[in-house]
Design a protein around this motif. Structure first.
Motif, PDB file in Angstrom:
ATOM      1  N   VAL A  40     130.492 117.211  -6.002  1.00 59.89           N
ATOM      2  CA  VAL A  40     130.288 117.331  -7.164  1.00 59.89           C
ATOM      3  C   VAL A  40     129.516 116.127  -8.016  1.00 59.89           C
ATOM      4  O   VAL A  40     128.822 116.431  -8.987  1.00 59.89           O
ATOM      5  CB  VAL A  40     131.683 117.875  -8.006  1.00 59.89           C
ATOM      6  N   TYR A  41     130.278 114.884  -7.770  1.00 61.40           N
ATOM      7  CA  TYR A  41     129.716 113.928  -8.661  1.00 61.40           C
ATOM      8  C   TYR A  41     128.270 113.560  -8.383  1.00 61.40           C
ATOM      9  O   TYR A  41     127.491 113.247  -9.341  1.00 61.40           O
ATOM     10  CB  TYR A  41     130.632 112.669  -8.200  1.00 61.40           C
ATOM     11  N   LEU A  42     127.787 113.423  -7.017  1.00 57.66           N
ATOM     12  CA  LEU A  42     126.401 113.214  -6.503  1.00 57.66           C
ATOM     13  C   LEU A  42     125.732 114.312  -7.043  1.00 57.66           C
ATOM     14  O   LEU A  42     124.415 114.084  -7.296  1.00 57.66           O
ATOM     15  CB  LEU A  42     126.636 113.070  -5.292  1.00 57.66           C
ATOM     16  N   GLY A  43     125.869 115.685  -7.099  1.00 57.07           N
ATOM     17  CA  GLY A  43     125.089 116.656  -7.312  1.00 57.07           C
ATOM     18  C   GLY A  43     124.853 116.528  -8.996  1.00 57.07           C
ATOM     19  O   GLY A  43     123.981 117.039  -9.402  1.00 57.07           O
ATOM     20  N   HIS A  44     125.934 116.057  -9.732  1.00 54.95           N
ATOM     21  CA  HIS A  44     125.728 115.990 -11.220  1.00 54.95           C
ATOM     22  C   HIS A  44     124.788 114.807 -11.387  1.00 54.95           C
ATOM     23  O   HIS A  44     123.931 115.113 -12.507  1.00 54.95           O
ATOM     24  CB  HIS A  44     127.131 115.772 -11.743  1.00 54.95           C
ATOM     25  N   ARG A  45     124.658 113.932 -10.616  1.00 53.07           N
ATOM     26  CA  ARG A  45     123.696 112.750 -10.663  1.00 53.07           C
ATOM     27  C   ARG A  45     122.367 112.896 -10.017  1.00 53.07           C
ATOM     28  O   ARG A  45     121.571 111.908  -9.976  1.00 53.07           O
ATOM     29  CB  ARG A  45     124.399 111.697 -10.371  1.00 53.07           C
ATOM     30  N   MET A  46     122.261 114.074  -9.383  1.00 40.68           N
ATOM     31  CA  MET A  46     120.935 114.267  -8.460  1.00 40.68           C
ATOM     32  C   MET A  46     119.732 114.040  -9.193  1.00 40.68           C
ATOM     33  O   MET A  46     118.634 113.738  -8.488  1.00 40.68           O
ATOM     34  CB  MET A  46     121.027 115.522  -7.895  1.00 40.68           C
ATOM     35  N   ASN A  47     119.807 114.421 -10.586  1.00 40.06           N
ATOM     36  CA  ASN A  47     118.538 114.305 -11.305  1.00 40.06           C
ATOM     37  C   ASN A  47     118.199 112.650 -11.387  1.00 40.06           C
ATOM     38  O   ASN A  47     116.770 112.200 -11.900  1.00 40.06           O
ATOM     39  CB  ASN A  47     118.746 114.821 -12.652  1.00 40.06           C
ATOM     40  N   ARG A  48     119.009 111.877 -10.985  1.00 34.71           N
ATOM     41  CA  ARG A  48     118.636 110.462 -11.118  1.00 34.71           C
ATOM     42  C   ARG A  48     117.803 109.800  -9.951  1.00 34.71           C
ATOM     43  O   ARG A  48     117.541 108.614 -10.076  1.00 34.71           O
ATOM     44  CB  ARG A  48     119.979 109.684 -11.566  1.00 34.71           C
ATOM     45  N   THR A  49     117.940 110.581  -9.042  1.00 34.11           N
ATOM     46  CA  THR A  49     117.420 110.211  -7.639  1.00 34.11           C
ATOM     47  C   THR A  49     115.599 110.536  -7.736  1.00 34.11           C
ATOM     48  O   THR A  49     115.489 111.045  -8.874  1.00 34.11           O
ATOM     49  CB  THR A  49     117.930 111.039  -6.374  1.00 34.11           C
ATOM     50  N   THR A  50     114.975 110.172  -6.850  1.00 32.83           N
ATOM     51  CA  THR A  50     113.546 110.511  -6.637  1.00 32.83           C
ATOM     52  C   THR A  50     113.367 111.947  -6.459  1.00 32.83           C
ATOM     53  O   THR A  50     113.923 112.864  -5.904  1.00 32.83           O
ATOM     54  CB  THR A  50     113.062 109.471  -5.847  1.00 32.83           C
ATOM     55  N   TYR A  51     112.223 112.351  -6.821  1.00 34.23           N
ATOM     56  CA  TYR A  51     111.786 113.829  -6.692  1.00 34.23           C
ATOM     57  C   TYR A  51     111.658 114.075  -4.969  1.00 34.23           C
ATOM     58  O   TYR A  51     112.126 114.829  -4.698  1.00 34.23           O
ATOM     59  CB  TYR A  51     110.398 113.996  -7.292  1.00 34.23           C
ATOM     60  N   GLY A  52     111.431 113.158  -4.348  1.00 35.16           N
ATOM     61  CA  GLY A  52     111.132 113.158  -2.852  1.00 35.16           C
ATOM     62  C   GLY A  52     112.524 113.266  -2.244  1.00 35.16           C
ATOM     63  O   GLY A  52     112.847 114.334  -1.398  1.00 35.16           O
ATOM     64  N   THR A  53     113.525 112.670  -3.028  1.00 32.10           N
ATOM     65  CA  THR A  53     114.977 112.767  -2.289  1.00 32.10           C
ATOM     66  C   THR A  53     115.343 114.250  -2.585  1.00 32.10           C
ATOM     67  O   THR A  53     116.251 114.996  -1.880  1.00 32.10           O
ATOM     68  CB  THR A  53     115.787 111.937  -3.055  1.00 32.10           C
ATOM     69  N   ARG A  54     115.110 114.979  -3.946  1.00 30.61           N
ATOM     70  CA  ARG A  54     115.648 116.056  -4.142  1.00 30.61           C
ATOM     71  C   ARG A  54     114.866 117.085  -3.246  1.00 30.61           C
ATOM     72  O   ARG A  54     115.420 118.018  -2.780  1.00 30.61           O
ATOM     73  CB  ARG A  54     115.479 116.464  -5.736  1.00 30.61           C
ATOM     74  N   VAL A  55     113.699 116.976  -3.132  1.00 28.03           N
ATOM     75  CA  VAL A  55     112.738 117.983  -2.379  1.00 28.03           C
ATOM     76  C   VAL A  55     113.408 118.189  -0.857  1.00 28.03           C
ATOM     77  O   VAL A  55     113.754 119.195  -0.078  1.00 28.03           O
ATOM     78  CB  VAL A  55     111.492 117.858  -2.205  1.00 28.03           C
ATOM     79  N   VAL A  56     113.504 117.044  -0.281  1.00 29.41           N
ATOM     80  CA  VAL A  56     113.993 116.733   1.060  1.00 29.41           C
ATOM     81  C   VAL A  56     115.541 117.367   1.183  1.00 29.41           C
ATOM     82  O   VAL A  56     115.864 118.102   2.069  1.00 29.41           O
ATOM     83  CB  VAL A  56     113.848 115.402   1.624  1.00 29.41           C
ATOM     84  N   SER A  57     116.321 117.018   0.153  1.00 35.12           N
ATOM     85  CA  SER A  57     117.789 117.266   0.162  1.00 35.12           C
ATOM     86  C   SER A  57     117.822 118.748   0.071  1.00 35.12           C
ATOM     87  O   SER A  57     118.805 119.271   0.870  1.00 35.12           O
ATOM     88  CB  SER A  57     118.626 116.702  -1.052  1.00 35.12           C
ATOM     89  N   TYR A  58     117.311 119.409  -0.604  1.00 33.02           N
ATOM     90  CA  TYR A  58     117.317 120.987  -0.765  1.00 33.02           C
ATOM     91  C   TYR A  58     116.803 121.531   0.678  1.00 33.02           C
ATOM     92  O   TYR A  58     117.690 122.608   0.803  1.00 33.02           O
ATOM     93  CB  TYR A  58     116.237 121.404  -1.751  1.00 33.02           C
TER      94      TYR A  58
END
Length: 539
Positions: free
Chosen positions: A257-275
């Motif tokens: 929950v904590y890391l998901g709430h802060r996901m917007n602070r990561t890079t766009y590449g991290t978010r695309v790959v993570s999804y």
């Protein structure tokens, strides 16, 4: 490598994916079809001499499947929405689990001659926590209101922690599981102490690890490295808490929950790959898990050899009914009694419709965690074979009975989120317009530096793109058509651009086939086209 190992490593996941793919193609419920397929395959295999059997490995489920599934669900949840529904989530994930365990435990102790009270409570704790995977899948497909989905998600995230801790206390008191320190008497004070310790220490470890992993994610910016670490986080969080005899489930959920709430602070590449990564992980693990549930029937039935089938069936029906009725009673009581007793709750919270309460009360499908907990019981545990069978009946019964009737109930009660979807689209359009306005203002600032005179075409393209994004959200409210049913400019742009992208791909593939470009070049250029098409799909 023997046949059983091949079955576990290759055939089982392949078969699960095939069944899940067929269910998705037909628009059927994936969990229900997988469970049904497992039942059929298990019963057929039991009649074939020499056919391999697969006994559920509880450690594989509790240490291999549960942490990543919980972590993925936590990442995808909303901290803010969970905070808004913390009271109903606590009532379900703590109160309902303990209430169900007590009701089922007392009933089983009274029904089954010679079954110790602690063993009966262990059964109650085993079958108490619902697995909301099937319910949430149906809820999202049928468009349930977001608040109901958030409550179900929150319950599924936290109820395993309560149930597994209560199970360990009861099983340890019965003298068999080896999951708690032996010699502890089964008293309310002892049980409460162990529950508080497991929850408190698990929460503390989760918070510490969440902060540490959050700092690490801010330092590591490479998407591949970040997501490789993300795959290890749930296992590390779970094992760290379990090593301290605390709740690994709670630790994983807090970190997620904590890391998901802060996901917007990561890079766009991290978010695309993570999804993409966690979508695949979820799909594979969930398909295997539900198929495994159905495959356990022959092994469980064999353990009941020599017992009166009519009497055992009566026990099973009674426990199954108690599991359903206890949830419905608790959900209705937990909704209305606090409002009757507290003026603050009445002032702060709206009264939920009876239809919403009924939907939550009926979303009590159990899952593989219950079976895994039952299989951890040692061979000499009092009533182990009967407990396994009763657990299996509750799991299969709730998945099939409640799972099959859940869509019908939602439609019958007319519980929808149409107004909520419209509000979301409206707020999205306003947000897109505000964001585009900020982008255009920033562009105007940059053009004052002399860029416009030399690269006016670039500035015009950027301005057009920002304006198109702002208009696209408003056009989506009309379904991509104008007032006269004509195609809007944004919809026309997307249709034409997709056709252009497809033409580009065809040329690239042909050039590869003609050996005019290498496969590496094809993949690199195609990836750029895919990103653009993904952007078109979202705009």
């Amino acid at each position: 490598m023997d046949l059983t190992t091949v079955l576990q490593l290759v055939l089982l996941p392949a078969g699960a994916v095939a069944v899940a793919g067929f269910a998705r193609w037909r628009g059927w419920s994936v969990p229900l079809l997988l469970v049904s397929a497992g039942l059929v395959v298990g019963l057929i295999a039991a009649q074939v001499p020499g056919a391999p059997e697969y006994e559920l490995d509880p450690e594989l489920v509790l240490f291999g499947f549960l942490p990543p599934l919980l972590y993925s669900a936590s990442l995808d949840s909303s901290y803010l929405r969970l905070r808004d529904v913390r009271r109903p989530v606590a009532l379900l994930s703590i109160g309902l689990v303990l209430f169900s365990a007590a009701v089922i435990g007392l009933l089983t102790h009274l029904l089954v001659p010679g079954l110790p009270l602690a063993a009966a409570f262990a059964l109650g704790a085993i079958v108490a926590p619902p697995d909301a995977v099937a319910a949430i899948a149906v809820a999202r497909r049928l468009g349930l209101p977001r608040k109901i989905i958030t409550i179900l998600v929150g319950e599924s995230l936290f109820n395993d922690a309560t149930a597994l801790t209560a199970f360990r206390v009861a099983a340890g008191a019965a003298g068999g599981a080896g999951l708690v320190v032996g010699g502890v008497g089964f008293t309310l004070v002892t049980a409460a102490g162990q529950l508080l310790y497991a929850a408190g220490v698990g929460l503390a470890i989760g918070l510490v690890l969440a902060f540490a992993f959050g700092k690490l994610m801010n330092v590591v910016r490479d998407p591949l490295i970040t997501n490789a670490i993300s795959l290890l986080i749930p296992f590390g969080s779970y094992l760290a808490a379990e090593a301290a005899h605390a709740s690994g489930v709670l630790s994983v959920v807090v970190v997620g929950v904590y890391l998901g709430h802060r996901m917007n602070r990561t890079t766009y590449g991290t978010r695309v790959v993570s999804y993409a990564v966690w979508k695949v992980v979820d799909f594979l693990l969930e398909t295997v898990v539900f198929l495994l549930i159905g495959l356990q029937l022959p092994l469980i039935l064999r353990g009941l050899a020599g017992q009166d089938p009519v009497r055992v069936a009566g026990y099973a029906l009674a426990v199954f009914a108690a599991a359903i009725v206890a949830r419905v009673i608790w959900v209705f009581a937990g909704t209305h009694l606090p409002r009757m007793l507290s003026a603050k709750i009445r002032a702060r919270e709206e009264r939920p419709p009876a239809s919403h309460i009924m939907v939550i009360g009926w979303a009590g499908m159990r899952g593989v965690v219950s079976l895994a907990a039952a299989f951890t019981l040692p061979a000499d545990f009092p009533g182990r074979d009967l407990i396994l069978f009763l657990t299996f009946v509750v799991v299969i019964g709730t998945l099939l009975v409640q799972g099959l009737s859940f869509p019908w109930l939602i439609k019958k009660l007319r519980v929808t989120s149409e107004a909520e979807v419209f509000r979301d689209n409206l707020s999205e359009a306003a947000a897109q317009q505000a964001a585009a306005g900020a982008a255009l203002a920033r562009l105007e600032e940059l053009t004052r530096e002399g860029v416009l005179e030399t690269h006016a075409d670039v500035v015009d393209r950027l301005r057009t793109h920002a304006e198109r994004r702002a208009m696209g959200a408003w056009e989506r409210l009309g379904g991509g058509t104008g007032p006269e049913g004509e195609e809007t400019p944004s919809a026309l742009y997307k249709r034409l651009r997709r056709a252009m992208l497809e033409a580009e791909r065809s040329v690239l593939v042909r050039m590869r086939d003609e050996r005019r470009i290498d496969d590496e070049v094809l993949r690199r250029v195609t990836r750029e086209l895919d990103y653009e098409e993904a952007t078109l799909a979202r705009e």
